[in-house]
Design an enzyme around this catalytic site. Structure first.
Site, mmCIF file in Angstrom:
data_model
loop_
_atom_site.group_PDB
_atom_site.id
_atom_site.type_symbol
_atom_site.label_atom_id
_atom_site.label_comp_id
_atom_site.label_asym_id
_atom_site.label_seq_id
_atom_site.Cartn_x
_atom_site.Cartn_y
_atom_site.Cartn_z
ATOM 1 N N GLY A 207 0.834 -1.215 0.000
ATOM 2 C CA GLY A 207 0.000 0.000 0.000
ATOM 3 C C GLY A 207 0.854 1.245 0.000
ATOM 4 O O GLY A 207 2.053 1.179 -0.274
ATOM 5 N N ASN A 208 0.257 2.386 0.288
ATOM 6 C CA ASN A 208 1.034 3.635 0.377
ATOM 7 C C ASN A 208 0.398 4.569 1.404
ATOM 8 O O ASN A 208 -0.632 4.241 1.987
ATOM 9 C CB ASN A 208 1.142 4.288 -1.011
ATOM 10 C CG ASN A 208 -0.222 4.628 -1.584
ATOM 11 O OD1 ASN A 208 -0.936 5.470 -1.052
ATOM 12 N ND2 ASN A 208 -0.604 3.947 -2.663
ATOM 13 N N HIS A 209 1.037 5.727 1.612
ATOM 14 C CA HIS A 209 0.631 6.615 2.710
ATOM 15 C C HIS A 209 -0.519 7.560 2.365
ATOM 16 O O HIS A 209 -0.825 8.445 3.156
ATOM 17 C CB HIS A 209 1.826 7.469 3.150
ATOM 18 C CG HIS A 209 2.902 6.664 3.802
ATOM 19 N ND1 HIS A 209 2.688 5.914 4.932
ATOM 20 C CD2 HIS A 209 4.210 6.452 3.462
ATOM 21 C CE1 HIS A 209 3.793 5.305 5.280
ATOM 22 N NE2 HIS A 209 4.742 5.603 4.392
ATOM 23 N N ALA A 275 -3.964 7.424 -5.166
ATOM 24 C CA ALA A 275 -2.573 6.947 -5.304
ATOM 25 C C ALA A 275 -2.661 5.451 -5.573
ATOM 26 O O ALA A 275 -2.636 4.625 -4.643
ATOM 27 C CB ALA A 275 -1.806 7.240 -4.025
#
Ligand code: CTP
Length: 399
Positions: A207-209, A275
């Site tokens: 995943g990402n922030h 994102a």
């Protein structure tokens, strides 16, 4: 539509004044701040204290106050975003139509430049009389909004037209009329927001922030400007405030792709701020992967590029806007993405700018259009950045 609106509720002398109490409740529940002004005869029907307690504001009736000062009608008129005269008695309608001004409420109405809504309330014969019809026609000509009276049992015991519209219907009328005046009324918008999670096994993911804050703020602003908004979002900890926004929660890029392609059909404005993970594990293990050896290999395969796919499907009347988060050669990289994905504009934010990018509450953007025109904005809260983006979108639609 009524959230945060400053409203003067004018109550004139009619038995329907009791319904104005319910109307006041609905207005405050919808998030409006309300000040009530009554005509002297209205207080024979409902005590001012009732309105004062429910509006959390003093109720105004007279020009002068017991301490020798005066209630400034111009001030109230300037304060209001809109004024509702409910109930509007035959007497107040007549005076307002003809320019007679013998009480504080009428003086406030005549001093106002904001929209004025009038909900007539009277008995059947009065409502159908030629004079009342003429006065209502005069008010319509003066750009006042008339909230049609309803048919039913009247206070006199007669049955017919003339009773004040039910408070729920007045709220509906206000919402619809306000929406119709907004710049994006009738437009459909699609927004993507947040990260995507690509499953490695039942408990782990890539995943990402991304927090989704920027996309959510854009969705809110588009809805505020009248668009009917679909928000497709990945796993986030936030929610929408505007209940008219249709939210579709997804987890993976594939799910976001499916939801976005469906919603894109018929969308006038599309802003892709999600994102999206560019890669996902080639396979998702059915059971939790056990620790074994010093290192493991994870094979990744490309996810669909959602916005690029929409760029291929895009028709001439559809506006498609992407985001680009860059760490170097920002403008150059973003311009390449704009062309490659067939976008109308791209919103660039640089990881090198302090306070910009994912996670935080602020952002600093540059909008680049198809002709390579760049517009730079200051660092500001994401809510204000969203307002800048939507102002840009409204300007694009006018071209
Ligand atoms: N985007 C998308 N689907 C993907 C990847 C990105 O719809 N699989 C969209 C993003 O929502 C954004 C735009 O494409 O509007 C640019 O995203 P970005 O990650 O900056 O670009 P990439 O094409 O993934 O390029 P790179 O990661 O190599 O910079």
């Amino acid at each position: 539509m009524l959230q945060g609106k400053k409203i003067v509720l004018g109550v004139s002398g009619s038995i329907a004044a009791y319904k104005a109490v319910f109307l006041l409740r609905l207005l405050t529940k919808a998030g409006a701040e309300v000040k009530v002004i009554m005509t002297p005869s209205a207080k024979d029907f409902v005590a001012p204290l009732t309105f004062s307690a429910l509006s959390n504001n003093p109720v105004l009736i007279d020009f002068s106050t017991p301490d020798g000062s005066w209630n400034n009608h111009v001030e109230f008129a300037n304060w209001a975003d809109l004024i509702i005269l409910a109930p509007a008695s035959a007497n107040s309608i007549g005076k307002l139509a003809l320019g007679l001004c013998d009480n504080l409420l009428l003086a406030t109405l005549f001093s106002a430049s904001c929209p004025i809504y009038i909900a007539p309330a009277m008995d059947r014969e009065m409502y159908s009389s030629e004079s009342i019809k003429k006065n209502i026609a005069l008010l319509t000509k003066q750009n006042r909004f008339i909230i049609p009276s309803e048919e039913g049992e009247l206070a006199s015991g007669l049955h017919g037209e003339g009773r004040m519209a039910e408070p729920e219907n007045i709220i509906r009328f206000l919402n619809e009329t306000i929406a119709k005046g907004l710049p994006l009324y009738g437009k459909k918008a699609l927004v993507t927001a947040g990260p995507t999670y690509e499953a490695i096994d039942p408990v782990r993911f890539i995943g990402n922030h991304s927090s989704g804050k920027m996309g959510f703020a854009i969705a809110e602003e588009l809805a505020k400007q009248g668009a009917s908004v679909t928000l497709v979002h990945g796993p986030v900890k936030i929610s929408t405030a505007n209940t008219s926004i249709k939210t579709i929660a997804v987890t993976s890029a594939r799910e976001m792709y499916d939801a976005s392609v469906t919603a894109f059909n018929g969308s006038d404005i599309t802003v892709m701020s999600a994102a999206v993970a560019d890669y996902k594990p080639a396979t998702t293990a059915k059971e939790k992967i056990k620790k074994s050896g010093d290192s493991i290999q994870l094979e990744l395969v490309q996810n669909p590029d959602i916005i690029a796919e929409l760029g291929k499907k895009k028709k001439a009347n559809q506006l498609l806007i992407g985001f680009a988060l860059e760490t170097n050669d920002e403008v150059k990289n973003a311009s390449v993405k704009l062309k490659k994905k067939n976008l109308d504009a791209i919103i660039l934010n640089s990881m090198r700018t302090k306070g910009a990018g994912p996670g935080g509450d602020t952002n600093k953007i540059t909008i680049i259009d198809k002709r390579n025109k760049t517009t730079n904005f200051e660092l500001k809260p994401k809510i204000e950045v969203a307002a800048d983006i939507v102002t840009y979108i409204i300007a694009c639609l006018k071209k």
